[in-house]
Motif scaffolding. Sequence first.
Motif, PDB file in Angstrom:
ATOM      1  N   GLN A  90      82.186  11.031 116.639  1.00 16.74           N
ATOM      2  CA  GLN A  90      81.022  10.301 116.148  1.00 16.74           C
ATOM      3  C   GLN A  90      80.317  11.054 115.023  1.00 16.74           C
ATOM      4  OE1 GLN A  90      79.638   7.113 117.368  1.00 16.74           O
ATOM      5  NE2 GLN A  90      78.793   7.454 115.335  1.00 16.74           N
TER       6      GLN A  90
ATOM      7  N   ARG B  29      83.095   9.262 121.289  1.00 16.40           N
ATOM      8  CA  ARG B  29      81.671   9.451 121.578  1.00 16.40           C
ATOM      9  C   ARG B  29      81.522  10.199 122.905  1.00 16.40           C
ATOM     10  NH1 ARG B  29      82.033   4.178 119.526  1.00 16.40           N
ATOM     11  NH2 ARG B  29      80.757   3.807 117.644  1.00 16.40           N
TER      12      ARG B  29
ATOM     13  N   ASN C 236      79.059  12.698 123.073  1.00 17.39           N
ATOM     14  CA  ASN C 236      77.695  13.243 123.022  1.00 17.39           C
ATOM     15  C   ASN C 236      77.678  14.758 123.153  1.00 17.39           C
ATOM     16  OD1 ASN C 236      76.367  10.715 122.749  1.00 17.39           O
ATOM     17  ND2 ASN C 236      76.621  10.346 124.939  1.00 17.39           N
TER      18      ASN C 236
ATOM     19  N   ASP D 182      82.154  16.169 118.986  1.00 16.44           N
ATOM     20  CA  ASP D 182      82.155  14.996 118.106  1.00 16.44           C
ATOM     21  C   ASP D 182      81.978  15.364 116.640  1.00 16.44           C
ATOM     22  OD1 ASP D 182      82.356  13.554 120.408  1.00 16.44           O
ATOM     23  OD2 ASP D 182      80.270  12.883 120.442  1.00 16.44           O
TER      24      ASP D 182
END
Length: 416
Positions: free
Chosen positions: A156, A196, A198, A202
């Motif tokens: 991400q 993703r 977190n 990422d």
Amino acid sequence: MKLKALFNRFTFLVGARYGISRKHSQLVSFISTLSTAGLVIGVALLIVVMSVMNGFDRELRERILGIMPQAMIYHREGITDSTALIAQLKRDKRVLEAAPFVQIQGLFNHQKHVAPANVFGVDPAQESRLNSLEDYLPPKAFEQLDRNPQGVIVGQGIADKLRVVVGDKISLIIPRSSDANSAPGILMLDVVAILRSNTNVDQTLALMNVNTASQASEFPGKVSGIRLKVNDLFEAPTIVSDLINVLPVGYFGSHWMRTHGTIYEAIHMSKNLVGLLLLLIIGIAAFNLVSTLIMVVVDKQGDIAILRTLGASSKEIIGIFMIQGGLIGLIGTSIGAVLGVILSWVVTDLIAGLEKILGIQFLHSDVYPISYLPSNLSWLDVVQVSATSLFICFFAALYPAWRASRVQPAEALRYE
């Protein structure tokens, strides 16, 4: 000094009455409330902070190390027959799973945006047995990667830097380390999914087909190494060392302690340091307890003198004030423990809600290991914090109790 002489029915009744009574001077009542509040805050904060640190520890082990390799075996000139090597490595019972990979350090480019990346060429069929990557990917992401040789899965953080979405085309620029004068390789790729998790993974991790990555790497047709899943994370350095010792010359290894060990050590050091600081808060609250009991002794000198004239011994006077101090400590510790447990359960959602209301993010995965505040309550921590608090309060009550036992009835009643 026998405990029976200190603690009996008489001392419990009188000590409990002094402890819960509000018939003191305003100053004594204020300091008593302050010492109790200090205990509540100290105990609650210590439990919450230890739960948060436990949460960071859990996320590192289960989330980050569930994605990144736990251990890796490399060869300086690449590995040709990875199947035979995997079979040899799996003879060690400590190795649960193994899979080939190609590792490329490169730079992604999309329009005017660039992002550095640690690209892993993987075999989707074997990778699903090795880690928990699929938990943080859209459904069938690995199938798309397997079907599309030019497909790539980006983290991400990379997607945000490049401002790309699924379906966009990006270029991967690969430097040639063997020849500084040669032009870098350029590979056009299709973004098939976005990872993703977190976490800080990422920000740099990207996945592509192992065959495509191999052709673009420094050793075409070969793999960079073998990723291992081991039965004990903390034995990874020993396992890698033992495996390298039985392999031919040219092989070398790495493990998660080298790549993420500093984060793990930092978490534990922070837990110990913050725990020590918050323990000092409990200690300060205990000193307030000393002040409270000393002022109660001064305020109740007449009562103490009357008890002494009625036959109460010095030991019983000590017991009375020890029970009073213990009762204040028990009330403060109990409320603090309950409050700490409740906050530990809701702190993740509480911070997430606060971030949403304020429109800011307190933790960024490009700075911190994860982008949210985790919490993992340990009942052993709750017991240890509560026991430590009660232990400190017990000893804090010793001196005021001794001072109360030294009150002379004649002196105390002279001006009554």
